[in-house]
Design a protein around this motif. Structure first.
Motif, mmCIF file in Angstrom:
data_model
loop_
_atom_site.group_PDB
_atom_site.id
_atom_site.type_symbol
_atom_site.label_atom_id
_atom_site.label_comp_id
_atom_site.label_asym_id
_atom_site.label_seq_id
_atom_site.Cartn_x
_atom_site.Cartn_y
_atom_site.Cartn_z
ATOM 1 N N SER A 1 -1.477 -3.089 -4.772
ATOM 2 C CA SER A 1 -2.210 -1.640 -4.693
ATOM 3 C C SER A 1 -3.514 -1.470 -3.509
ATOM 4 O O SER A 1 -4.047 -0.496 -3.108
ATOM 5 N N THR A 2 -3.628 -2.950 -3.070
ATOM 6 C CA THR A 2 -4.637 -2.692 -2.105
ATOM 7 C C THR A 2 -4.420 -2.639 -0.762
ATOM 8 O O THR A 2 -5.125 -2.718 0.260
ATOM 9 N N PHE A 3 -3.029 -2.891 -0.538
ATOM 10 C CA PHE A 3 -2.305 -3.039 0.869
ATOM 11 C C PHE A 3 -2.893 -1.960 1.755
ATOM 12 O O PHE A 3 -2.929 -2.113 2.999
ATOM 13 N N ALA A 4 -2.577 -0.719 1.273
ATOM 14 C CA ALA A 4 -2.582 0.340 2.177
ATOM 15 C C ALA A 4 -4.036 0.623 2.644
ATOM 16 O O ALA A 4 -4.573 0.765 3.836
ATOM 17 N N GLY A 5 -4.960 0.440 1.571
ATOM 18 C CA GLY A 5 -6.436 0.348 2.010
ATOM 19 C C GLY A 5 -6.723 -0.686 3.197
ATOM 20 O O GLY A 5 -7.530 -0.220 3.897
ATOM 21 N N GLN A 6 -6.378 -1.762 2.749
ATOM 22 C CA GLN A 6 -6.735 -2.863 3.842
ATOM 23 C C GLN A 6 -6.112 -2.587 5.053
ATOM 24 O O GLN A 6 -6.814 -2.888 6.027
ATOM 25 N N LEU A 7 -4.757 -2.342 5.353
ATOM 26 C CA LEU A 7 -4.281 -1.721 6.344
ATOM 27 C C LEU A 7 -4.958 -0.779 7.190
ATOM 28 O O LEU A 7 -5.012 -0.743 8.185
ATOM 29 N N PHE A 8 -5.484 0.415 6.605
ATOM 30 C CA PHE A 8 -6.125 1.434 6.731
ATOM 31 C C PHE A 8 -7.098 0.983 7.687
ATOM 32 O O PHE A 8 -7.412 1.337 9.063
ATOM 33 N N TRP A 9 -8.009 0.233 6.925
ATOM 34 C CA TRP A 9 -9.328 -0.008 7.514
ATOM 35 C C TRP A 9 -9.331 -1.189 8.645
ATOM 36 O O TRP A 9 -9.995 -1.035 9.441
ATOM 37 N N LEU A 10 -8.296 -1.999 8.461
ATOM 38 C CA LEU A 10 -7.936 -2.968 9.553
ATOM 39 C C LEU A 10 -7.602 -2.266 10.675
ATOM 40 O O LEU A 10 -7.983 -2.636 11.843
ATOM 41 N N PRO B 1 -5.238 -11.610 -6.375
ATOM 42 C CA PRO B 1 -5.538 -10.419 -5.466
ATOM 43 C C PRO B 1 -5.040 -10.284 -4.070
ATOM 44 O O PRO B 1 -4.639 -9.164 -3.681
ATOM 45 N N PRO B 2 -4.629 -11.466 -3.510
ATOM 46 C CA PRO B 2 -4.142 -11.369 -2.265
ATOM 47 C C PRO B 2 -2.677 -10.755 -2.066
ATOM 48 O O PRO B 2 -1.964 -10.079 -1.353
ATOM 49 N N PHE B 3 -2.128 -10.878 -3.514
ATOM 50 C CA PHE B 3 -0.771 -10.236 -3.656
ATOM 51 C C PHE B 3 -0.660 -8.997 -4.362
ATOM 52 O O PHE B 3 0.342 -8.418 -4.659
#
Lengths: 254, 188
Positions: free
Chosen positions: B33-42, B28-30
């Motif tokens: 596909s979740t990077f954009a969403g995480q960065l957006f909410w971060l 999961p951490p790598f």
């Protein structure tokens, strides 16, 4: 018998969407990670804003906590960067509190650890290094690059020194992000693995399993205590290193 | 037995990992596909946090701490001023007390002196009066004595005349008798 999420130590890092949101082909869903980020901001705001809303000369409990955190971070900032480092105080404070609260909330069973995802820690690291670069260049211009030229080095050694300094500068965001990510990830995996041993041993039919099951349980308890220490320590290390790097932008030149 | 259960555990974990790998394709951490969403909410949450901290929380807590430091130093100043004033007052009181004591001594001395003088004067007056009275009494005594003596002489000469007359049958003259009495008196 080991099937299911109960024992899979990786399961806890999975990101699950809560509200789907996919504009322009980008997956911007509100996930469990996003929820934790919102909770982090809420918790910090309750302590710092609600806690200080009384503005009491003699503080209550929450205000004492808010003041304690403020003075702790402020003393760290001024200790590393001096008085003029206070211009970065809001940044260091926000980073420290976000990381600390994220680490601590990650210790709540069943919750999610925001800082166990490299993209989050890397974003923080690049935010710090980006601030260092932009502030350093805007404030000091080309003089900022004196950072890479140590004084008192013989001429023939200079290219190597500059190369070493440059590599060390470039590796900063990597080490900064990997340190936090690795600590949180490894700690949570270890906890889950030892917890999983207990479950597996008790699920087994052998009597021996029942006899040695308390051992990994004890280890898991001890590791939990260690993880709380690591959760604080990593946030503190992150804040200290942020201060050290920002200090280069404030006072370049060795 | 232990190795058996450990082996099953490892096998289970491996199986779970492969199942997981098959399902999600990555750790999961790598999982990019979740990077954009995480960065957006971060970015949103960290931005909000930074804004809240830098605009509201930190200035407020800083102001509280500064105000407290001010209050404490002001109170300390006030306390030391008060103390100085109290010391001053105590000194003034001491001085007033010493002065009053000195005055009291002076007054006591003066009144003692005045009393002594007055009693001296009265004693002198009484003594003078007494000595005057004594003198007067002495004069009176002397006069009375002289008068008595004179009477005694007259009486003496009359007695002498009578004795002489009785003895001699011849009356001496008054002058002779008085001279004879004088002679006897002079002899003592």
């Amino acid at each position: 018998m080991a099937a299911g999420g109960g024992i899979d130590p990786i399961h806890q890092f999975e990101i699950k969407p809560i509200v789907g949101l996919k504009p322009l082909g980008l997956d911007l869903s509100f996930t469990n990670a996003s929820l934790l980020m919102v909770i982090i901001v809420a918790v910090i705001s309750i302590i710092m804003i609600y806690g200080s809303s009384q503005r009491a000369t003699v503080p209550g409990r929450l205000q004492s906590l808010a003041e304690m955190i403020y003075e702790f971070v402020a003393s760290t900032v001024t200790g590393v960067m001096g008085k003029d480092g206070m211009r970065f105080f809001p940044l260091v404070f926000s980073l420290f509190m976000f990381v600390l609260t994220g680490n601590m909330l990650g210790m709540v069973p069943g919750s999610f650890t925001v800082t166990s995802h490299i993209v989050v820690t890397a974003a923080f690291a690049f935010l710090v290094i980006g601030t260092v670069l932009i502030y350093g260049i805007v404030k000091h211009g080309s003089h900022f690059f004196g950072l890479f030229v140590p004084s008192g080095v013989p001429g023939w050694l200079m290219p190597f020194m500059v190369l070493i300094e440059a590599v060390s500068f470039v590796s900063r965001p990597i080490s900064l992000s990997l340190r936090l990510f690795g600590n949180m990830l490894a700690g949570h995996i270890a906890l889950k693995v030892f917890g999983g041993f207990v479950v597996a041993l008790l699920a087994g039919t052998s009597v021996f399993g029942y006899v040695i099951a308390p051992l990994p349980l004890l280890l898991a308890v001890a590791l939990t205590a260690l993880e709380f220490l690591v959760a604080f320590l990593q946030a503190y290390v992150f804040a200290i290193l942020t201060c050290v790097y920002l200090n280069d932008a404030l006072h370049p030149g060795h | 037995m232990a190795s058996a259960s450990f082996a099953t555990l490892l096998a289970g974990a491996a199986q779970a990992a492969t199942e997981h790998g098959a399902k999600k394709a990555s750790f999961p951490p790598f999982d990019s596909s979740t990077f954009a969403g995480q960065l957006f909410w971060l970015a949103i949450t960290f931005g909000v946090l930074y804004w809240l901290m830098s605009k509201i929380a930190l200035p407020r807590v800083g102001a509280i701490l500064e105000e407290r430091a001010d209050t404490i130093s002001r109170d300390l100043d006030k306390a030391s001023q008060m103390q100085a004033k109290a010391e001053e007052t105590a000194q003034a009181y001491e001085k007033a007390l010493a002065e009053a004591r000195k005055n009291a001594q002076g007054i006591a001395q003066a009144s003692r002196d005045a009393g002594a003088k007055a009693s001296d004067a009265r004693r002198h007056a009484v003594e003078a009066e007494l000595s005057a009275k004594l003198g007067q009494a002495e004069t009176t005594i002397a006069g009375t004595k002289a008068k008595a003596m004179k009477n005694v002489r007259g009486l003496g000469s009359e007695v002498a005349v009578a004795i002489v007359t009785k003895l001699t049958g011849q009356a001496p003259s008054a002058t002779e008798a008085s001279d004879a009495v004088d002679q006897v008196l002079a002899r003592g």
